[in-house]
Design an enzyme around this catalytic site. Structure first.
Site, PDB file in Angstrom:
ATOM      1  N   GLY A 184      16.769   8.897 -34.785  1.00 14.49           N
ATOM      2  CA  GLY A 184      16.809   9.647 -33.606  1.00 14.49           C
ATOM      3  C   GLY A 184      17.411   9.439 -32.911  1.00 14.49           C
ATOM      4  O   GLY A 184      17.132  10.572 -31.979  1.00 14.49           O
TER       5      GLY A 184
ATOM      6  N   GLY B  71       0.746  -0.968  -0.034  1.00  9.75           N
ATOM      7  CA  GLY B  71       0.330  -0.173  -0.066  1.00  9.75           C
ATOM      8  C   GLY B  71       0.980   1.137   0.225  1.00  9.75           C
ATOM      9  O   GLY B  71       2.017   1.357  -0.999  1.00  9.75           O
ATOM     10  N   GLY B  72       0.830   1.995   0.807  1.00  8.72           N
ATOM     11  CA  GLY B  72       1.105   3.905   0.908  1.00  8.72           C
ATOM     12  C   GLY B  72       3.023   3.150   0.824  1.00  8.72           C
ATOM     13  O   GLY B  72       3.302   3.766   1.362  1.00  8.72           O
TER      14      GLY B  72
HETATM   15  C1  HXC Z   1      -2.384  -2.986  11.209  1.00 11.59           C
HETATM   16  C2  HXC Z   1      -0.897  -4.813  10.808  1.00 11.59           C
HETATM   17  C3  HXC Z   1      -1.083  -4.996   9.279  1.00 11.59           C
HETATM   18  C4  HXC Z   1      -1.862  -3.053   8.798  1.00 11.59           C
HETATM   19  C5  HXC Z   1      -0.335  -5.840   9.936  1.00 11.59           C
HETATM   20  N1  HXC Z   1      -0.151  -6.206  10.054  1.00 11.59           N
HETATM   21  N2  HXC Z   1      -0.736  -5.317   8.371  1.00 11.59           N
HETATM   22  N3  HXC Z   1      -1.465  -4.752  11.009  1.00 11.59           N
HETATM   23  N4  HXC Z   1      -2.596  -2.646   9.634  1.00 11.59           N
HETATM   24  N5  HXC Z   1      -2.371  -2.518   7.733  1.00 11.59           N
HETATM   25  C6  HXC Z   1       0.569  -6.767  11.856  1.00 11.59           C
HETATM   26  C7  HXC Z   1      -0.532  -8.231  11.862  1.00 11.59           C
HETATM   27  O1  HXC Z   1      -1.444  -7.784  12.548  1.00 11.59           O
HETATM   28  C8  HXC Z   1       0.753  -8.300  12.800  1.00 11.59           C
HETATM   29  O2  HXC Z   1       0.247  -8.170  14.299  1.00 11.59           O
HETATM   30  C9  HXC Z   1       2.254  -8.370  12.765  1.00 11.59           C
HETATM   31  O3  HXC Z   1       1.405  -7.128  11.373  1.00 11.59           O
HETATM   32  C10 HXC Z   1       2.585  -8.609  11.264  1.00 11.59           C
HETATM   33  O4  HXC Z   1       1.855  -9.065  10.204  1.00 11.59           O
HETATM   34  P1  HXC Z   1       1.918 -10.238  10.026  1.00 11.59           P
HETATM   35  O5  HXC Z   1      -0.070 -10.818   8.704  1.00 11.59           O
HETATM   36  O6  HXC Z   1       1.414 -11.824  11.323  1.00 11.59           O
HETATM   37  O7  HXC Z   1       3.305 -10.749   8.966  1.00 11.59           O
HETATM   38  P2  HXC Z   1       3.213 -11.388   7.518  1.00 11.59           P
HETATM   39  O8  HXC Z   1       2.926 -12.400   7.713  1.00 11.59           O
HETATM   40  O9  HXC Z   1       4.875 -11.085   7.361  1.00 11.59           O
HETATM   41  O10 HXC Z   1       3.431  -9.907   6.324  1.00 11.59           O
HETATM   42  C11 HXC Z   1       3.138  -9.019   6.376  1.00 11.59           C
HETATM   43  C12 HXC Z   1       2.022  -8.800   5.548  1.00 11.59           C
HETATM   44  C13 HXC Z   1       0.676  -8.764   5.836  1.00 11.59           C
HETATM   45  C14 HXC Z   1       2.141  -8.519   3.790  1.00 11.59           C
HETATM   46  C15 HXC Z   1       2.649  -6.842   5.355  1.00 11.59           C
HETATM   47  O11 HXC Z   1       0.753  -8.775   7.398  1.00 11.59           O
HETATM   48  C16 HXC Z   1      -0.009  -8.117   5.259  1.00 11.59           C
HETATM   49  O12 HXC Z   1      -1.097  -8.389   4.292  1.00 11.59           O
HETATM   50  N6  HXC Z   1      -1.123  -6.622   5.375  1.00 11.59           N
HETATM   51  C17 HXC Z   1      -1.751  -5.718   5.048  1.00 11.59           C
HETATM   52  C18 HXC Z   1      -1.255  -4.750   3.988  1.00 11.59           C
HETATM   53  C19 HXC Z   1      -1.890  -3.940   3.841  1.00 11.59           C
HETATM   54  O13 HXC Z   1      -2.932  -4.919   2.008  1.00 11.59           O
HETATM   55  N7  HXC Z   1      -2.140  -3.153   3.666  1.00 11.59           N
HETATM   56  C20 HXC Z   1      -2.988  -1.702   3.437  1.00 11.59           C
HETATM   57  C21 HXC Z   1      -2.477  -1.428   2.049  1.00 11.59           C
HETATM   58  S1  HXC Z   1      -3.530  -0.201   1.437  1.00 11.59           S
HETATM   59  P3  HXC Z   1       0.944  -9.363  15.960  1.00 11.59           P
HETATM   60  O14 HXC Z   1       0.085  -8.561  17.106  1.00 11.59           O
HETATM   61  O15 HXC Z   1       0.537 -10.688  15.308  1.00 11.59           O
HETATM   62  O16 HXC Z   1       2.575  -8.987  15.581  1.00 11.59           O
HETATM   63  C22 HXC Z   1      -2.969   0.929   1.980  1.00 11.59           C
HETATM   64  C23 HXC Z   1      -3.944   2.291   1.701  1.00 11.59           C
HETATM   65  C24 HXC Z   1      -2.547   3.861   1.502  1.00 11.59           C
HETATM   66  O17 HXC Z   1      -1.452   0.922   2.635  1.00 11.59           O
HETATM   67  C25 HXC Z   1      -3.043   4.406   0.736  1.00 11.59           C
HETATM   68  C26 HXC Z   1      -2.281   3.942  -1.392  1.00 11.59           C
HETATM   69  C27 HXC Z   1      -2.644   4.710  -2.084  1.00 11.59           C
END
Ligand code: HXC
Length: 510
Positions: free
Chosen positions: A404, A169-170
């Site tokens: 070019g 994401g961000g």
């Molecule tokens: C809150 C989060 C989080 C999130 C991870 N965690 N991503 N908490 N918000 N976005 C937390 C988990 O709950 C977990 O907490 C710890 O971080 C580690 O995450 P895991 O999933 O256990 O780790 P891993 O298996 O290594 O996977 C990492 C990851 C996955 C690939 C980043 O967590 C993931 O897919 N997260 C979501 C990614 C995503 O889609 N984000 C939103 C994007 S939209 P604990 O307590 O268990 O340690 C965005 C919009 C912005 O960003 C604007 C863009 C233009």
């Protein structure tokens, strides 16, 4: 008094503990360092000054009020790299996966604003899962605040992003706006959304590596400008890169003592270009033999290898090098090579870094794949970037400069300041075979006549003298004297001053 000092120490220790021992151990087990360990390797010893260590998120949803960690998942501050000021932020994956709350965003925006005000680079170390899901729109707004600062800082201070974990994401969009993105092999990933979300939304099974590993971004997509073996190597190389750069666009790039004789001659360059014009040679050999102490920081070395870009020094002063690589696809300009070089030319121009261009290019890549992929627009980016650049521009044509691509590669007519050619240069609209088959189409069945026509064409154009006699080349130089001529050329251009016409901004073909 003692109690308050103890309180400070207790609070500091709480912030330094991040997400706790278990999560730190998990981070280490994955071969990754923690946010603070990374900063201690990136910055000069004892130079780090941390800000906002006690900032916490302000969310009350989903039980978050009972789950606060001082610092809130990002370590921010200022420090030095070889004595020069830089601003930094380092995402802490052990705290909510480094995800971004509004408070976390405010910490980053603060260093971005300081960096712009005080004229110093911003280096972001990313290991984070994007928007903090529990904070919803507050988090999205926080990202927008960061993106805005990224855009405003673009061309004002260098911005460098290092991807050091799974980033979504961000945490990939902000890096995408910065000047350079580096990855760490096998532990870092970049994607808009991670594999779990991909599975839920489009039911596709994909690994982190296939979706956004370094092989995707440093080799195929070109999103990353390089990939390093581990955290230590990545951070060491970022230190090396910063040494080449000015701290802001208000400065000239730093001058460094050089122990390399500016008059040094390289006899071996006289035989670098093979007699057979269709035989490749390694353009990197020329770059390494010409620049100070063979020190070349190559950017995107594994993407669009038909063009080489990177930073080096000549007589102690930083230069940006752009060079066709005849060893890969004969050095042709295609979509990827044009995009790669165009962005680099614009970076150099924004930061007052003179451009040295080595040319051996048979033209633009023909064919349906390239045309359907918008080669016209992408090729135009490179032309646009060179033409608008006002930094000193010195060009050396080593062999082919056809069509070019001759114009595009920093030619005299798009304000190349000093344009040289080696005696082996061939400057023409196209290669002899293609040219003869077009202008003497009636002779195509007659092999003898065609051979004679080709010989005539070669005698006329397969040399630099026609171009030199028209003034399109300032001089034909001996290959062994290239370093000396470049050093002298750049010295004469040190006070170059040229202004583009007033405009709000230009409209580069995107
Ligand atoms: C809150 C989060 C989080 C999130 C991870 N965690 N991503 N908490 N918000 N976005 C937390 C988990 O709950 C977990 O907490 C710890 O971080 C580690 O995450 P895991 O999933 O256990 O780790 P891993 O298996 O290594 O996977 C990492 C990851 C996955 C690939 C980043 O967590 C993931 O897919 N997260 C979501 C990614 C995503 O889609 N984000 C939103 C994007 S939209 P604990 O307590 O268990 O340690 C965005 C919009 C912005 O960003 C604007 C863009 C233009």
């Amino acid at each position: 008094m003692n109690t308050i000092l103890e309180e400070l120490e207790r609070r500091r220790a709480g912030a330094r503990a991040g997400g706790g021992e278990k999560r730190i151990a998990a981070q280490h087990a994955k071969g990754k360092l923690t946010a603070r360990e990374r900063l201690s390797l990136l910055l000069d010893e004892d130079s780090f000054e941390e800000f906002d260590m006690f900032v916490e998120h302000r969310s009350h949803d989903f039980g978050m009020q009972a789950n606060r960690v001082p610092g809130d998942g990002v370590v921010t501050g200022q420090g030095a790299i070889n004595g020069r000021l830089v601003y930094v932020f380092s995402k802490d994956f052990t705290v909510f996966g480094g995800s971004l709350s509004k408070a976390h965003a405010e910490k980053i925006v603060k260093v971005q604003e300081m960096a712009m005000r005080n004229g110093a680079p911003v280096i972001g170390l990313f290991d984070a899962g994007g928007a903090r899901i529990q904070e919803g729109v507050d988090s999205l707004a926080g990202y927008a605040d960061i993106f805005l600062q990224n855009v405003l800082a673009s061309g004002v201070v260098p911005q460098i992003s290092v991807i050091m974990g799974p980033c979504a994401g961000g945490d990939v969009y902000s890096p995408a706006i910065t000047d350079f993105i580096f990855m760490v092999k096998d532990t870092s990933y970049m994607y808009v959304t991670g594999p779990d979300v991909v599975k839920t939304v489009i039911n596709e099974d994909v690994s982190h590596e296939e979706l956004g590993g370094y092989r995707v971004h440093a080799l195929k997509s070109g999103v990353a400008d390089g990939a390093f073996e581990n955290d230590l190597e990545a951070l060491t190389q970022v230190r090396r890169l910063v040494d080449f750069l000015p701290l802001s666009s208000r400065e000239k790039p730093p001058l460094r003592d050089s122990f390399d004789d500016p008059e040094r001659q390289e006899a071996s360059l006289d035989t670098l270009v093979p007699l057979n014009p269709n035989k490749p040679y390694d353009m990197k050999e020329l770059i390494l033999k010409v620049v100070d102490e063979a020190d070349f920081f190559e950017i995107s070395p594994d993407y669009a290898k038909n063009i080489i870009i990177g930073l080096a020094r000549l007589d102690g002063a930083t230069v940006g090098v752009v060079a066709n690589q005849p060893q890969v696809l004969a050095g042709v300009l295609d979509i990827d090579a044009s995009r790669k070089a165009a962005r680099f030319v614009r970076f150099c121009d924004a930061f007052n870094i003179p451009l040295v261009t080595f040319v051996d290019v048979p033209g633009f890549m023909p064919g349906t794949r390239q045309e359907q992929g918008a080669l016209i627009k992408h090729g135009a980016k490179l032309l646009f970037a060179y033409a608008e650049a006002t930094v000193p521009k010195v060009t050396v044509i080593t062999r082919k400069a056809y069509g070019g691509a001759f114009d595009v590669m920093s030619s005299k007519n798009i304000r190349g300041d000093l344009n040289y050619a080696w005696p082996t240069a061939e400057i023409a609209v196209m290669g002899p075979k293609q040219a003869v088959e077009i202008i003497f189409r009636a002779d195509i069945g007659d092999a003898e006549r065609i051979a004679a026509r080709e010989a005539e064409y070669k005698a006329h154009f397969a040399n630099p003298f026609v171009a030199a006699s028209r003034g399109y080349i300032d001089d034909v130089i001996m290959p062994h004297g290239t370093r000396r001529r470049l050093v002298r050329a750049l010295a004469s251009l040190r006070n170059k001053s040229v202004q583009n016409p007033y405009k709000k901004h230009d409209n580069i073909p995107l």
